[in-house]
Scaffold this motif. Sequence first.
Motif, PDB file in Angstrom:
ATOM      1  N   LEU A  37       0.827  -1.209   0.000  1.00  0.00           N
ATOM      2  CA  LEU A  37       0.000   0.000   0.000  1.00  0.00           C
ATOM      3  C   LEU A  37       0.858   1.255   0.000  1.00  0.00           C
ATOM      4  O   LEU A  37       0.578   2.219  -0.726  1.00  0.00           O
ATOM      5  CB  LEU A  37      -0.927  -0.008   1.215  1.00  0.00           C
ATOM      6  N   ALA A  38       1.915   1.258   0.822  1.00  0.00           N
ATOM      7  CA  ALA A  38       2.801   2.418   0.868  1.00  0.00           C
ATOM      8  C   ALA A  38       3.522   2.599  -0.464  1.00  0.00           C
ATOM      9  O   ALA A  38       3.695   3.725  -0.941  1.00  0.00           O
ATOM     10  CB  ALA A  38       3.816   2.251   2.003  1.00  0.00           C
ATOM     11  N   PHE A  39       3.941   1.502  -1.079  1.00  0.00           N
ATOM     12  CA  PHE A  39       4.630   1.580  -2.361  1.00  0.00           C
ATOM     13  C   PHE A  39       3.705   2.105  -3.450  1.00  0.00           C
ATOM     14  O   PHE A  39       4.081   2.989  -4.243  1.00  0.00           O
ATOM     15  CB  PHE A  39       5.174   0.206  -2.739  1.00  0.00           C
ATOM     16  N   ALA A  40       2.486   1.566  -3.517  1.00  0.00           N
ATOM     17  CA  ALA A  40       1.533   2.005  -4.536  1.00  0.00           C
ATOM     18  C   ALA A  40       1.160   3.467  -4.350  1.00  0.00           C
ATOM     19  O   ALA A  40       1.021   4.218  -5.330  1.00  0.00           O
ATOM     20  CB  ALA A  40       0.286   1.118  -4.492  1.00  0.00           C
ATOM     21  N   ARG A  41       0.991   3.876  -3.092  1.00  0.00           N
ATOM     22  CA  ARG A  41       0.660   5.287  -2.822  1.00  0.00           C
ATOM     23  C   ARG A  41       1.801   6.200  -3.233  1.00  0.00           C
ATOM     24  O   ARG A  41       1.579   7.268  -3.824  1.00  0.00           O
ATOM     25  CB  ARG A  41       0.361   5.448  -1.329  1.00  0.00           C
ATOM     26  N   ALA A  42       3.034   5.798  -2.940  1.00  0.00           N
ATOM     27  CA  ALA A  42       4.189   6.626  -3.279  1.00  0.00           C
ATOM     28  C   ALA A  42       4.390   6.701  -4.788  1.00  0.00           C
ATOM     29  O   ALA A  42       4.809   7.741  -5.312  1.00  0.00           O
ATOM     30  CB  ALA A  42       5.441   6.063  -2.610  1.00  0.00           C
ATOM     31  N   LEU A  62       0.962   2.096 -15.002  1.00  0.00           N
ATOM     32  CA  LEU A  62      -0.149   1.235 -14.583  1.00  0.00           C
ATOM     33  C   LEU A  62       0.227  -0.231 -14.661  1.00  0.00           C
ATOM     34  O   LEU A  62       0.039  -0.988 -13.691  1.00  0.00           O
ATOM     35  CB  LEU A  62      -1.373   1.517 -15.460  1.00  0.00           C
ATOM     36  N   LEU A  63       0.789  -0.657 -15.782  1.00  0.00           N
ATOM     37  CA  LEU A  63       1.131  -2.064 -15.960  1.00  0.00           C
ATOM     38  C   LEU A  63       2.258  -2.488 -15.024  1.00  0.00           C
ATOM     39  O   LEU A  63       2.221  -3.594 -14.460  1.00  0.00           O
ATOM     40  CB  LEU A  63       1.518  -2.313 -17.413  1.00  0.00           C
ATOM     41  N   THR A  64       3.250  -1.626 -14.850  1.00  0.00           N
ATOM     42  CA  THR A  64       4.366  -1.968 -13.965  1.00  0.00           C
ATOM     43  C   THR A  64       3.896  -2.086 -12.519  1.00  0.00           C
ATOM     44  O   THR A  64       4.269  -3.029 -11.808  1.00  0.00           O
ATOM     45  CB  THR A  64       5.476  -0.908 -14.068  1.00  0.00           C
ATOM     46  N   ALA A  65       3.087  -1.128 -12.069  1.00  0.00           N
ATOM     47  CA  ALA A  65       2.563  -1.190 -10.704  1.00  0.00           C
ATOM     48  C   ALA A  65       1.685  -2.428 -10.515  1.00  0.00           C
ATOM     49  O   ALA A  65       1.729  -3.081  -9.457  1.00  0.00           O
ATOM     50  CB  ALA A  65       1.766   0.075 -10.393  1.00  0.00           C
ATOM     51  N   PHE A  66       0.916  -2.768 -11.549  1.00  0.00           N
ATOM     52  CA  PHE A  66       0.048  -3.944 -11.469  1.00  0.00           C
ATOM     53  C   PHE A  66       0.874  -5.218 -11.319  1.00  0.00           C
ATOM     54  O   PHE A  66       0.565  -6.084 -10.496  1.00  0.00           O
ATOM     55  CB  PHE A  66      -0.821  -4.017 -12.727  1.00  0.00           C
ATOM     56  N   VAL A  67       1.950  -5.341 -12.087  1.00  0.00           N
ATOM     57  CA  VAL A  67       2.812  -6.516 -12.003  1.00  0.00           C
ATOM     58  C   VAL A  67       3.476  -6.599 -10.631  1.00  0.00           C
ATOM     59  O   VAL A  67       3.537  -7.673 -10.006  1.00  0.00           O
ATOM     60  CB  VAL A  67       3.875  -6.481 -13.118  1.00  0.00           C
ATOM     61  N   LEU A  68       3.962  -5.467 -10.134  1.00  0.00           N
ATOM     62  CA  LEU A  68       4.611  -5.463  -8.825  1.00  0.00           C
ATOM     63  C   LEU A  68       3.636  -5.845  -7.713  1.00  0.00           C
ATOM     64  O   LEU A  68       3.982  -6.585  -6.791  1.00  0.00           O
ATOM     65  CB  LEU A  68       5.219  -4.093  -8.548  1.00  0.00           C
ATOM     66  N   LEU A  69       2.404  -5.363  -7.799  1.00  0.00           N
ATOM     67  CA  LEU A  69       1.411  -5.704  -6.781  1.00  0.00           C
ATOM     68  C   LEU A  69       1.035  -7.184  -6.846  1.00  0.00           C
ATOM     69  O   LEU A  69       0.773  -7.810  -5.820  1.00  0.00           O
ATOM     70  CB  LEU A  69       0.168  -4.822  -6.952  1.00  0.00           C
ATOM     71  N   ILE A  70       1.012  -7.744  -8.051  1.00  0.00           N
ATOM     72  CA  ILE A  70       0.750  -9.188  -8.176  1.00  0.00           C
ATOM     73  C   ILE A  70       1.869  -9.978  -7.499  1.00  0.00           C
ATOM     74  O   ILE A  70       1.625 -10.963  -6.789  1.00  0.00           O
ATOM     75  CB  ILE A  70       0.622  -9.585  -9.663  1.00  0.00           C
ATOM     76  N   ILE A  71       3.112  -9.542  -7.695  1.00  0.00           N
ATOM     77  CA  ILE A  71       4.248 -10.218  -7.066  1.00  0.00           C
ATOM     78  C   ILE A  71       4.148 -10.130  -5.546  1.00  0.00           C
ATOM     79  O   ILE A  71       4.348 -11.126  -4.830  1.00  0.00           O
ATOM     80  CB  ILE A  71       5.566  -9.611  -7.565  1.00  0.00           C
ATOM     81  N   ILE A  72       3.813  -8.940  -5.036  1.00  0.00           N
ATOM     82  CA  ILE A  72       3.704  -8.763  -3.587  1.00  0.00           C
ATOM     83  C   ILE A  72       2.556  -9.594  -3.025  1.00  0.00           C
ATOM     84  O   ILE A  72       2.683 -10.224  -1.965  1.00  0.00           O
ATOM     85  CB  ILE A  72       3.529  -7.274  -3.249  1.00  0.00           C
ATOM     86  N   ASN A  73       1.423  -9.636  -3.733  1.00  0.00           N
ATOM     87  CA  ASN A  73       0.300 -10.455  -3.280  1.00  0.00           C
ATOM     88  C   ASN A  73       0.663 -11.937  -3.311  1.00  0.00           C
ATOM     89  O   ASN A  73       0.221 -12.716  -2.455  1.00  0.00           O
ATOM     90  CB  ASN A  73      -0.923 -10.200  -4.156  1.00  0.00           C
ATOM     91  N   GLY A  74       1.479 -12.333  -4.299  1.00  0.00           N
ATOM     92  CA  GLY A  74       1.949 -13.712  -4.334  1.00  0.00           C
ATOM     93  C   GLY A  74       2.825 -14.041  -3.136  1.00  0.00           C
ATOM     94  O   GLY A  74       2.732 -15.131  -2.568  1.00  0.00           O
ATOM     95  N   LEU A  75       3.658 -13.082  -2.736  1.00  0.00           N
ATOM     96  CA  LEU A  75       4.477 -13.278  -1.543  1.00  0.00           C
ATOM     97  C   LEU A  75       3.608 -13.387  -0.288  1.00  0.00           C
ATOM     98  O   LEU A  75       3.897 -14.185   0.613  1.00  0.00           O
ATOM     99  CB  LEU A  75       5.462 -12.124  -1.395  1.00  0.00           C
ATOM    100  N   GLN A  76       2.529 -12.587  -0.234  1.00  0.00           N
ATOM    101  CA  GLN A  76       1.608 -12.684   0.902  1.00  0.00           C
ATOM    102  C   GLN A  76       0.970 -14.065   0.959  1.00  0.00           C
ATOM    103  O   GLN A  76       0.878 -14.676   2.030  1.00  0.00           O
ATOM    104  CB  GLN A  76       0.514 -11.614   0.787  1.00  0.00           C
ATOM    105  N   TRP A  77       0.518 -14.549  -0.192  1.00  0.00           N
ATOM    106  CA  TRP A  77      -0.116 -15.873  -0.242  1.00  0.00           C
ATOM    107  C   TRP A  77       0.875 -16.953   0.169  1.00  0.00           C
ATOM    108  O   TRP A  77       0.543 -17.860   0.932  1.00  0.00           O
ATOM    109  CB  TRP A  77      -0.628 -16.123  -1.655  1.00  0.00           C
ATOM    110  N   TRP A  78       2.126 -16.838  -0.327  1.00  0.00           N
ATOM    111  CA  TRP A  78       3.147 -17.824   0.018  1.00  0.00           C
ATOM    112  C   TRP A  78       3.465 -17.802   1.506  1.00  0.00           C
ATOM    113  O   TRP A  78       3.577 -18.848   2.146  1.00  0.00           O
ATOM    114  CB  TRP A  78       4.412 -17.531  -0.794  1.00  0.00           C
ATOM    115  N   SER A  79       3.586 -16.602   2.082  1.00  0.00           N
ATOM    116  CA  SER A  79       3.928 -16.503   3.503  1.00  0.00           C
ATOM    117  C   SER A  79       2.798 -17.024   4.386  1.00  0.00           C
ATOM    118  O   SER A  79       3.048 -17.683   5.396  1.00  0.00           O
ATOM    119  CB  SER A  79       4.247 -15.053   3.873  1.00  0.00           C
TER     120      SER A  79
END
Length: 277
Positions: A204-209, A254-271
């Motif tokens: 959230l902080a990354f996307a906001r920034a 938009l596309l870069t932020a979307f890809v990064l958020l997918i990666i972060i959400n994947g890390l959340q799911w994995w953790s």
Amino acid sequence: MPLFKRQPSVLPGFHMTLGFSLLYLTFIFFIPVGGLLLYTSLMSWEEFWRAISHPQVVTSYRLSFFASLIGASINLVFGALVAWVLVRYTFPGKRVVDALIDLPFALPTAVAGVALVTLYASTGWVGQYLEVFGIRVAYTQLGVVVALTYIGLPFVVRTVQPVLEDFESELEEASAALGASRLTTLRRVIFPTLLPALLTGFSLAFARALGEYGSVVFISGNMPYLTEITPLLIVAKAEQYDYNGAAAIGTVMLLTAFVLLIIINGLQWWSSRRFAH
């Protein structure tokens, strides 16, 4: 097989609430994003590549992403520390400090930018002392990082704080009773519980920034190839009626932020799966 599966509920209105939700998302999200992508799709590949690969644009990408990453990382550490202090300790003025955490939410970003310049300019309250050590904040890339750190702190604190409040102290007591050190308890008991919330706050902080404009535009100085962020470049191109260039750069963000958020959400799911077992 039904397209939408709903959970049993005593309250009626599934179809109505689903319709209102989709209508809301359509006007707030799908239409603006779809319009941006449609506008970009009307450009030829040569025009698109020329707009997004200009050296000035590439430099703004680099600054925006790396400054956002640094600011979110700083907030990940100190935001968790602030949340820990607010939950675990009682001290005079605690409620005031807790309320001040939400100041970036309430304060207009332009006002925040002016306040940061007042503090960190070479003649400012803080900047004049940093100048003695050769540290310049205002009108430098460091100033961009400071602004992005300021606006992202509440996201980490408010995400981690409820998890700490709901954390069962009996788990810590059981760990200590079994002979675990404080560091081991923190690493093996507390950290796995906090990790999903930490990743959420970080994202959230990354996307906001990444999309911040108001507070950065004042403290950065907006110098091309040095302190110019991508959102500022998009606004500048729109003001120059270069809508194709603005749409192309916006699509890349938009596309870069979307890809990064997918990666972060994947890390959340994995953790969550890893530490759940």
